[in-house]
Design an enzyme around this catalytic site. Structure first.
Site, PDB file in Angstrom:
ATOM      1  N   ARG A  58     -16.779  76.919 -21.734  1.00  0.00           N
ATOM      2  CA  ARG A  58     -15.928  76.503 -22.858  1.00  0.00           C
ATOM      3  C   ARG A  58     -14.725  77.421 -23.012  1.00  0.00           C
ATOM      4  O   ARG A  58     -13.682  77.017 -23.531  1.00  0.00           O
ATOM      5  CB  ARG A  58     -16.755  76.423 -24.146  1.00  0.00           C
ATOM      6  CG  ARG A  58     -17.632  75.193 -24.201  1.00  0.00           C
ATOM      7  CD  ARG A  58     -18.576  75.222 -25.382  1.00  0.00           C
ATOM      8  NE  ARG A  58     -19.779  75.974 -25.111  1.00  0.00           N
ATOM      9  CZ  ARG A  58     -20.549  76.539 -26.029  1.00  0.00           C
ATOM     10  NH1 ARG A  58     -20.237  76.428 -27.293  1.00  0.00           N
ATOM     11  NH2 ARG A  58     -21.634  77.197 -25.686  1.00  0.00           N
ATOM     12  N   GLU A  95     -26.941  84.551 -27.035  1.00  0.00           N
ATOM     13  CA  GLU A  95     -27.791  84.156 -28.165  1.00  0.00           C
ATOM     14  C   GLU A  95     -29.042  83.426 -27.689  1.00  0.00           C
ATOM     15  O   GLU A  95     -30.099  83.563 -28.275  1.00  0.00           O
ATOM     16  CB  GLU A  95     -27.002  83.274 -29.158  1.00  0.00           C
ATOM     17  CG  GLU A  95     -27.752  83.055 -30.471  1.00  0.00           C
ATOM     18  CD  GLU A  95     -27.071  82.099 -31.433  1.00  0.00           C
ATOM     19  OE1 GLU A  95     -26.002  81.561 -31.104  1.00  0.00           O
ATOM     20  OE2 GLU A  95     -27.635  81.889 -32.520  1.00  0.00           O
TER      21      GLU A  95
HETATM   22  O1  LIG Z   1     -21.765  86.100 -28.266  1.00  0.00           O
HETATM   23  P1  LIG Z   1     -22.847  85.572 -27.366  1.00  0.00           P
HETATM   24  O2  LIG Z   1     -24.206  85.595 -27.976  1.00  0.00           O
HETATM   25  O3  LIG Z   1     -22.812  86.220 -26.021  1.00  0.00           O
HETATM   26  O4  LIG Z   1     -22.561  84.020 -27.147  1.00  0.00           O
HETATM   27  C1  LIG Z   1     -21.305  83.478 -26.948  1.00  0.00           C
HETATM   28  C2  LIG Z   1     -21.251  82.694 -25.682  1.00  0.00           C
HETATM   29  O5  LIG Z   1     -22.230  81.665 -25.697  1.00  0.00           O
HETATM   30  C3  LIG Z   1     -21.669  80.465 -25.197  1.00  0.00           C
HETATM   31  O6  LIG Z   1     -21.707  80.457 -23.831  1.00  0.00           O
HETATM   32  P2  LIG Z   1     -22.670  79.626 -22.874  1.00  0.00           P
HETATM   33  O7  LIG Z   1     -23.216  80.572 -21.873  1.00  0.00           O
HETATM   34  O8  LIG Z   1     -23.606  78.801 -23.685  1.00  0.00           O
HETATM   35  O9  LIG Z   1     -21.661  78.788 -22.061  1.00  0.00           O
HETATM   36  P3  LIG Z   1     -20.829  77.482 -21.871  1.00  0.00           P
HETATM   37  O10 LIG Z   1     -19.432  77.883 -22.228  1.00  0.00           O
HETATM   38  O11 LIG Z   1     -21.025  77.275 -20.426  1.00  0.00           O
HETATM   39  O12 LIG Z   1     -21.327  76.350 -22.735  1.00  0.00           O
HETATM   40  C4  LIG Z   1     -20.218  80.567 -25.672  1.00  0.00           C
HETATM   41  O13 LIG Z   1     -19.382  79.733 -24.925  1.00  0.00           O
HETATM   42  C5  LIG Z   1     -19.906  82.020 -25.504  1.00  0.00           C
HETATM   43  O14 LIG Z   1     -19.393  82.309 -24.216  1.00  0.00           O
HETATM   44  N1  LIG Z   2     -24.501  79.053 -32.218  1.00  0.00           N
HETATM   45  C1  LIG Z   2     -23.643  78.767 -31.235  1.00  0.00           C
HETATM   46  N2  LIG Z   2     -22.878  77.663 -31.289  1.00  0.00           N
HETATM   47  C2  LIG Z   2     -22.019  77.386 -30.286  1.00  0.00           C
HETATM   48  N3  LIG Z   2     -21.873  78.147 -29.211  1.00  0.00           N
HETATM   49  C3  LIG Z   2     -22.622  79.250 -29.129  1.00  0.00           C
HETATM   50  N4  LIG Z   2     -22.691  80.216 -28.188  1.00  0.00           N
HETATM   51  C4  LIG Z   2     -23.609  81.098 -28.586  1.00  0.00           C
HETATM   52  N5  LIG Z   2     -24.142  80.773 -29.754  1.00  0.00           N
HETATM   53  C5  LIG Z   2     -23.539  79.608 -30.119  1.00  0.00           C
END
Ligand SMILES: O=P(O)(O)OC[C@H]1O[C@H](OP(=O)(O)OP(=O)(O)O)[C@H](O)[C@@H]1O
Ligand SMILES: Nc1ncnc2[nH]cnc12
Length: 171
Positions: A58, A95
């Site tokens: 994202r 998370e």
């Molecule tokens: O602060 P944090 O706890 O580290 O979480 C934040 C991250 O979690 C999600 O990534 P995800 O790996 O779900 O990736 P995506 O973008 O591929 O959906 C979001 O896009 C952030 O990069």
């Molecule tokens: N709660 C949340 N919602 C969307 N993106 C996330 N990436 C990590 N935690 C998330």
């Protein structure tokens, strides 16, 4: 333009207990997408940036858009096994799991001023890892920009750096 109204809450996704912020409706609305990207980029105008580094997946959407808004380059920070050539890598917790991030070792000239861009700051592990990766490439970390900060998760405390971490929206 109130783009925040186009971010929806999805309970128990992708795991029970996680309150997921889904900004797909915002991206699907041209005016809202443009306003959100402009708001993310505005504080960084005149900051002497060379590139935005976006975090897969994202963070690519917002990072590339912010880079275009600022007229700078874009560097992808990717999940493992996607980038050819010599790569730098860091591991991190997020998370709802664990992951690794890689960047091409020659992605940036030494000393380039780089802005990290992502969608969400949750527990902060991803941004901390991205910062480590960018610094490991020999670049200068100018700061980080996220669209959403989930303050209850305390991720900001893991950004142990002088450079600013700016969130457009805070929940
Ligand atoms: O602060 P944090 O706890 O580290 O979480 C934040 C991250 O979690 C999600 O990534 P995800 O790996 O779900 O990736 P995506 O973008 O591929 O959906 C979001 O896009 C952030 O990069
Ligand atoms: N709660 C949340 N919602 C969307 N993106 C996330 N990436 C990590 N935690 C998330």
């Amino acid at each position: 333009m109130d783009f925040a109204r186009l971010i929806r809450d999805i309970p128990d996704f992708p795991k029970p207990g996680v309150h997921f912020k889904d900004f797909s409706p915002l991206l699907a609305d041209g005016a809202a997408f443009g306003s959100a990207v402009a708001a993310m980029a505005a504080p960084w105008r005149g900051a002497g940036l060379h590139a935005a580094a976006g975090i897969e997946a994202r963070g690519f959407i917002l990072g590339a858009a912010v880079a275009r808004e600022l007229g700078i380059g874009f560097v992808p920070l990717r999940k493992p096994g996607k980038l050819p050539g010599v790569v730098h890598e860091v591991s991190y917790a997020l998370e709802y799991g664990h992951d690794r991030l890689q960047a091409q070792s020659d992605a940036l000239p030494g000393g380039a001023r780089v802005l990290i861009v992502d969608d969400v700051l949750a527990t902060g592990g991803t941004l901390a890892a991205a910062a480590e990766l960018v610094e490991g490439l020999g670049a200068t970390l100018a700061g980080a920009a996220v669209l959403l900060e989930l303050t209850a998760l305390g991720g900001r405390a893991r950004w142990r750096r002088e450079s600013p971490l700016l969130a457009t929206l805070r929940y």
